[in-house]
Write a protein that holds these residues in place. Sequence first.
Motif, PDB file in Angstrom:
ATOM      1  N   GLN A 121       0.823  -1.207   0.000  1.00  0.00           N
ATOM      2  CA  GLN A 121       0.000   0.000   0.000  1.00  0.00           C
ATOM      3  C   GLN A 121       0.858   1.259   0.000  1.00  0.00           C
ATOM      4  N   THR A 122       1.863   1.289   0.876  1.00  0.00           N
ATOM      5  CA  THR A 122       2.658   2.502   0.994  1.00  0.00           C
ATOM      6  C   THR A 122       3.507   2.757  -0.236  1.00  0.00           C
ATOM      7  N   SER A 123       3.861   1.706  -0.960  1.00  0.00           N
ATOM      8  CA  SER A 123       4.631   1.903  -2.192  1.00  0.00           C
ATOM      9  C   SER A 123       3.795   2.596  -3.251  1.00  0.00           C
ATOM     10  N   SER A 124       2.470   2.540  -3.114  1.00  0.00           N
ATOM     11  CA  SER A 124       1.582   3.210  -4.065  1.00  0.00           C
ATOM     12  C   SER A 124       1.178   4.598  -3.579  1.00  0.00           C
ATOM     13  N   GLY A 125       1.680   5.000  -2.400  1.00  0.00           N
ATOM     14  CA  GLY A 125       1.374   6.337  -1.887  1.00  0.00           C
ATOM     15  C   GLY A 125       0.133   6.400  -1.023  1.00  0.00           C
ATOM     16  N   PHE A 126      -0.451   5.240  -0.735  1.00  0.00           N
ATOM     17  CA  PHE A 126      -1.661   5.215   0.091  1.00  0.00           C
ATOM     18  C   PHE A 126      -1.507   4.196   1.215  1.00  0.00           C
ATOM     19  N   LEU A 127      -2.356   4.347   2.224  1.00  0.00           N
ATOM     20  CA  LEU A 127      -2.345   3.436   3.363  1.00  0.00           C
ATOM     21  C   LEU A 127      -3.784   3.162   3.770  1.00  0.00           C
ATOM     22  N   GLU A 128      -4.102   1.895   4.024  1.00  0.00           N
ATOM     23  CA  GLU A 128      -5.424   1.546   4.525  1.00  0.00           C
ATOM     24  C   GLU A 128      -5.394   1.583   6.051  1.00  0.00           C
ATOM     25  N   VAL A 129      -6.305   2.337   6.625  1.00  0.00           N
ATOM     26  CA  VAL A 129      -6.369   2.498   8.076  1.00  0.00           C
ATOM     27  C   VAL A 129      -7.750   2.055   8.560  1.00  0.00           C
ATOM     28  N   LYS A 130      -7.765   1.129   9.509  1.00  0.00           N
ATOM     29  CA  LYS A 130      -9.031   0.667  10.086  1.00  0.00           C
ATOM     30  C   LYS A 130      -9.362   1.523  11.291  1.00  0.00           C
ATOM     31  N   SER A 131     -10.502   2.212  11.225  1.00  0.00           N
ATOM     32  CA  SER A 131     -10.909   3.119  12.299  1.00  0.00           C
ATOM     33  C   SER A 131     -12.425   3.200  12.348  1.00  0.00           C
ATOM     34  N   ASP A 132     -13.002   3.150  13.556  1.00  0.00           N
ATOM     35  CA  ASP A 132     -14.459   3.244  13.729  1.00  0.00           C
ATOM     36  C   ASP A 132     -15.213   2.226  12.879  1.00  0.00           C
ATOM     37  N   LYS A 133     -14.681   0.988  12.852  1.00  0.00           N
ATOM     38  CA  LYS A 133     -15.316  -0.126  12.141  1.00  0.00           C
ATOM     39  C   LYS A 133     -15.427   0.112  10.635  1.00  0.00           C
ATOM     40  N   ARG A 134     -14.563   1.002  10.121  1.00  0.00           N
ATOM     41  CA  ARG A 134     -14.502   1.248   8.679  1.00  0.00           C
ATOM     42  C   ARG A 134     -13.041   1.209   8.241  1.00  0.00           C
ATOM     43  N   VAL A 135     -12.823   0.948   6.956  1.00  0.00           N
ATOM     44  CA  VAL A 135     -11.481   0.995   6.391  1.00  0.00           C
ATOM     45  C   VAL A 135     -11.353   2.284   5.592  1.00  0.00           C
ATOM     46  N   HIS A 136     -10.375   3.107   5.950  1.00  0.00           N
ATOM     47  CA  HIS A 136     -10.157   4.399   5.297  1.00  0.00           C
ATOM     48  C   HIS A 136      -8.909   4.327   4.424  1.00  0.00           C
ATOM     49  N   LYS A 137      -9.007   4.789   3.211  1.00  0.00           N
ATOM     50  CA  LYS A 137      -7.852   4.877   2.324  1.00  0.00           C
ATOM     51  C   LYS A 137      -7.304   6.293   2.421  1.00  0.00           C
ATOM     52  N   ILE A 138      -6.109   6.418   3.006  1.00  0.00           N
ATOM     53  CA  ILE A 138      -5.545   7.751   3.192  1.00  0.00           C
ATOM     54  C   ILE A 138      -4.317   7.936   2.302  1.00  0.00           C
ATOM     55  N   SER A 139      -4.147   9.149   1.846  1.00  0.00           N
ATOM     56  CA  SER A 139      -2.974   9.493   1.054  1.00  0.00           C
ATOM     57  C   SER A 139      -1.835   9.861   2.001  1.00  0.00           C
ATOM     58  N   LEU A 140      -0.663   9.282   1.780  1.00  0.00           N
ATOM     59  CA  LEU A 140       0.479   9.564   2.657  1.00  0.00           C
ATOM     60  C   LEU A 140       0.902  11.027   2.601  1.00  0.00           C
ATOM     61  N   LYS A 141       0.638  11.693   1.484  1.00  0.00           N
ATOM     62  CA  LYS A 141       1.015  13.109   1.374  1.00  0.00           C
ATOM     63  C   LYS A 141       0.152  13.992   2.273  1.00  0.00           C
ATOM     64  N   ASP A 142      -0.994  13.448   2.743  1.00  0.00           N
ATOM     65  CA  ASP A 142      -1.866  14.203   3.646  1.00  0.00           C
ATOM     66  C   ASP A 142      -1.632  13.840   5.110  1.00  0.00           C
TER      67      ASP A 142
END
Length: 223
Positions: A121-142
């Motif tokens: 995931q991080t090699s593509s610039g994004f990270l999946e984060v599990k929070s509040d029973k949901r999976v969030h796709k976050i951009s590492l630049k943010d």
Amino acid sequence: MIRCLAIDDERVALDIIEEYVNRIDNLALVARINDPVEAINFLKGNKIDLIFLDIQMPQLSGIEMLETFAELPPVILTTAFHEYSLKGYEFNVVDYLLKPIAFSRFLKSIRKYENMLSERQTSSGFLEVKSDKRVHKISLKDLYYIESLGNYVIFHLSNKQLISYVSLNQLTQSLPSYFLRIHRSYIINKQYIISYNQENIEIKNKYLPIGRSYKDVIEKINF
């Protein structure tokens, strides 16, 4: 949620995998199948993230099943026989579990899978984060910085915060080089450093301390 499939011709082995999967919050056992041919048909119509695959089965062995598919979801092999381990690694499987499987060893395999997933995931610039029973796709630049909170971490993003059950050590190993561990409680994105000295680093109007064991991090900061 990590969607799992267990394939084994022994009911007891399937019971153990199911019990272990149920102990881990972010795992879900979608199906347990004792026939490899049935499993092949199941995989054609269902999304699976991780397979627990027994090697020695009638009709079709786990190795033969690996050879059948041009591409499979990540696989953790299970078997009662040592001699199959090297053969399994030829297919770049996640891990190899020897029966009877201890929960501690099972957990180690899951952590290995999660690390592999984070690296992809991080090699593509994004990270999946599990929070509040949901999976969030976050951009590492943010992502400004990550803060440890006991067994949890807080992801401080440009527009929000996310709390997730993950270790800071695990994240340290998988994040790109522009993220720096500066303290046992903090990882920062050095692209957002405003100022620094030997004691702390300023990011997003926060002064984050540099731990005594991390003083050499100063040498890795480039404006």
